[in-house]
Design a protein around this motif. Structure first.
Motif, PDB file in Angstrom:
ATOM      1  N   UNK A  10       0.773  -1.100  -0.087  1.00  0.00           N
ATOM      2  CA  UNK A  10      -0.063   0.043  -0.078  1.00  0.00           C
ATOM      3  C   UNK A  10       0.818   1.186  -0.073  1.00  0.00           C
ATOM      4  N   UNK A  11       2.083   1.129   0.875  1.00  0.00           N
ATOM      5  CA  UNK A  11       2.622   2.261   0.765  1.00  0.00           C
ATOM      6  C   UNK A  11       3.423   2.434  -0.613  1.00  0.00           C
ATOM      7  N   UNK A  12       3.799   1.586  -1.007  1.00  0.00           N
ATOM      8  CA  UNK A  12       4.444   1.679  -2.674  1.00  0.00           C
ATOM      9  C   UNK A  12       3.489   2.364  -3.605  1.00  0.00           C
ATOM     10  N   UNK A  13       2.200   2.104  -3.513  1.00  0.00           N
ATOM     11  CA  UNK A  13       0.971   2.334  -4.288  1.00  0.00           C
ATOM     12  C   UNK A  13       0.889   3.923  -3.776  1.00  0.00           C
ATOM     13  N   UNK A  14       0.801   4.137  -2.622  1.00  0.00           N
ATOM     14  CA  UNK A  14       0.671   5.880  -2.333  1.00  0.00           C
ATOM     15  C   UNK A  14       1.984   6.700  -2.935  1.00  0.00           C
ATOM     16  N   UNK A  15       2.783   6.083  -2.588  1.00  0.00           N
ATOM     17  CA  UNK A  15       4.639   6.835  -2.908  1.00  0.00           C
ATOM     18  C   UNK A  15       3.992   6.961  -4.711  1.00  0.00           C
ATOM     19  N   UNK A  16       3.827   5.776  -5.428  1.00  0.00           N
ATOM     20  CA  UNK A  16       3.760   6.200  -6.918  1.00  0.00           C
ATOM     21  C   UNK A  16       2.783   7.282  -7.159  1.00  0.00           C
ATOM     22  N   UNK A  17       1.730   7.290  -6.515  1.00  0.00           N
ATOM     23  CA  UNK A  17       0.568   8.168  -6.832  1.00  0.00           C
ATOM     24  C   UNK A  17       1.250   9.421  -6.669  1.00  0.00           C
ATOM     25  N   UNK A  18       1.720   9.931  -5.671  1.00  0.00           N
ATOM     26  CA  UNK A  18       2.392  10.967  -4.914  1.00  0.00           C
ATOM     27  C   UNK A  18       3.339  11.711  -6.026  1.00  0.00           C
ATOM     28  N   UNK A  19       4.293  10.653  -6.563  1.00  0.00           N
ATOM     29  CA  UNK A  19       5.376  11.058  -7.368  1.00  0.00           C
ATOM     30  C   UNK A  19       4.774  11.223  -8.741  1.00  0.00           C
ATOM     31  N   UNK A  20       3.612  10.818  -9.380  1.00  0.00           N
ATOM     32  CA  UNK A  20       3.033  11.034 -10.422  1.00  0.00           C
ATOM     33  C   UNK A  20       2.467  12.470 -10.446  1.00  0.00           C
ATOM     34  N   UNK A  21       1.705  12.692  -9.397  1.00  0.00           N
ATOM     35  CA  UNK A  21       0.952  13.889  -9.019  1.00  0.00           C
ATOM     36  C   UNK A  21       2.239  15.046  -9.085  1.00  0.00           C
ATOM     37  N   UNK A  22       3.160  14.733  -8.064  1.00  0.00           N
ATOM     38  CA  UNK A  22       4.199  15.839  -8.194  1.00  0.00           C
ATOM     39  C   UNK A  22       4.938  16.201  -9.476  1.00  0.00           C
ATOM     40  N   UNK A  23       5.298  15.051 -10.380  1.00  0.00           N
ATOM     41  CA  UNK A  23       5.454  15.409 -11.818  1.00  0.00           C
ATOM     42  C   UNK A  23       4.891  16.240 -12.441  1.00  0.00           C
ATOM     43  N   UNK A  24       3.287  15.922 -12.415  1.00  0.00           N
ATOM     44  CA  UNK A  24       2.388  17.017 -13.147  1.00  0.00           C
ATOM     45  C   UNK A  24       2.444  18.256 -12.345  1.00  0.00           C
ATOM     46  N   UNK A  25       2.568  18.418 -11.070  1.00  0.00           N
ATOM     47  CA  UNK A  25       2.467  19.691 -10.404  1.00  0.00           C
ATOM     48  C   UNK A  25       3.813  20.529 -10.908  1.00  0.00           C
ATOM     49  N   UNK A  26       4.730  19.711 -10.880  1.00  0.00           N
ATOM     50  CA  UNK A  26       6.117  20.449 -11.191  1.00  0.00           C
ATOM     51  C   UNK A  26       5.900  21.189 -12.530  1.00  0.00           C
ATOM     52  N   UNK A  27       5.540  20.282 -13.602  1.00  0.00           N
ATOM     53  CA  UNK A  27       5.456  20.669 -14.941  1.00  0.00           C
ATOM     54  C   UNK A  27       4.469  21.941 -15.264  1.00  0.00           C
ATOM     55  N   UNK A  28       3.421  21.497 -14.299  1.00  0.00           N
ATOM     56  CA  UNK A  28       2.247  22.903 -14.471  1.00  0.00           C
ATOM     57  C   UNK A  28       2.757  24.128 -13.999  1.00  0.00           C
ATOM     58  N   UNK A  29       3.708  23.869 -12.993  1.00  0.00           N
ATOM     59  CA  UNK A  29       4.143  25.201 -12.132  1.00  0.00           C
ATOM     60  C   UNK A  29       5.270  25.782 -13.004  1.00  0.00           C
ATOM     61  N   UNK A  30       5.805  25.017 -13.942  1.00  0.00           N
ATOM     62  CA  UNK A  30       6.856  25.782 -14.769  1.00  0.00           C
ATOM     63  C   UNK A  30       6.217  26.318 -15.861  1.00  0.00           C
ATOM     64  N   UNK A  31       4.829  26.314 -16.245  1.00  0.00           N
ATOM     65  CA  UNK A  31       4.425  26.910 -17.185  1.00  0.00           C
ATOM     66  C   UNK A  31       3.439  28.082 -16.833  1.00  0.00           C
ATOM     67  N   UNK A  32       3.458  28.237 -15.519  1.00  0.00           N
ATOM     68  CA  UNK A  32       2.687  29.462 -14.807  1.00  0.00           C
ATOM     69  C   UNK A  32       1.230  29.170 -14.949  1.00  0.00           C
ATOM     70  N   UNK A  33       0.504  28.163 -14.745  1.00  0.00           N
ATOM     71  CA  UNK A  33      -1.024  28.133 -15.021  1.00  0.00           C
ATOM     72  C   UNK A  33      -1.580  28.896 -14.218  1.00  0.00           C
ATOM     73  N   UNK A  34      -2.776  29.046 -14.728  1.00  0.00           N
ATOM     74  CA  UNK A  34      -3.687  29.951 -13.819  1.00  0.00           C
ATOM     75  C   UNK A  34      -4.436  29.273 -12.667  1.00  0.00           C
ATOM     76  N   UNK A  35      -4.729  27.740 -12.941  1.00  0.00           N
ATOM     77  CA  UNK A  35      -5.294  26.779 -12.024  1.00  0.00           C
ATOM     78  C   UNK A  35      -4.397  25.500 -12.031  1.00  0.00           C
ATOM     79  N   UNK A  36      -3.156  25.856 -11.474  1.00  0.00           N
ATOM     80  CA  UNK A  36      -2.437  24.765 -11.001  1.00  0.00           C
ATOM     81  C   UNK A  36      -2.804  23.528 -10.608  1.00  0.00           C
ATOM     82  N   UNK A  37      -3.662  23.368  -9.605  1.00  0.00           N
ATOM     83  CA  UNK A  37      -4.346  22.227  -9.152  1.00  0.00           C
ATOM     84  C   UNK A  37      -4.998  21.500 -10.203  1.00  0.00           C
ATOM     85  N   UNK A  38      -6.117  22.117 -10.853  1.00  0.00           N
ATOM     86  CA  UNK A  38      -6.693  21.607 -11.621  1.00  0.00           C
ATOM     87  C   UNK A  38      -6.165  21.108 -12.958  1.00  0.00           C
TER      88      UNK A  38
END
Length: 117
Positions: free
Chosen positions: A1-29
């Motif tokens: 279970x910990x491995x799955x959560x870690x994978x999810x967190x890292x994939x979401x972090x990948x998306x968030x880092x990418x969106x932040x680098x593009x200065x999105x108006x709705x970074x969470x969405x």
């Protein structure tokens, strides 16, 4: 279970880092829009690696289909939904997701090796 959560967190972090680098108006969405195809792909990789093959979720062996599933299925879903699949994005996603999804597994394998010796 910990491995799955870690994978999810890292994939979401990948998306968030990418969106932040593009200065999105709705970074969470926008992060959710970017992350979902890769999460679906990782889930498919999990189904193969852990569900079918019964490999330990934190193992390097399991990490490969999870990583490949995240990238390949993620890109296919992005293409099918009209999102970008530029070559540069595919390269960056492959590298970053590889480092994220395999990196922590490499560290676990090293720690396990040290504990056995």
């Amino acid at each position: 279970m910990v491995a799955a959560v870690l994978d999810v967190v890292l994939i979401v972090a990948f998306a968030a880092i990418g969106r932040a680098s593009h200065s999105e108006s709705h970074p969470v969405l926008e992060s959710a829009v970017v992350a979902w195809p890769f999460l679906v792909g990782a889930a498919a990789g999990w189904a193969v690696a852990v569900g079918v093959r019964r490999w330990a979720p934190a193992s390097l062996r399991a990490g490969v289909p999870i990583w490949v599933g995240a990238v390949v299925i993620g890109m296919v879903l992005r293409a099918l939904t009209g999102r970008g699949v530029a070559v540069s994005f595919v390269i960056v996603a492959t590298i970053v997701l590889g480092v994220f999804l395999m990196g922590w597994r490499v560290m676990v394998a090293g720690w396990q090796r040290r504990m056995r010796s």
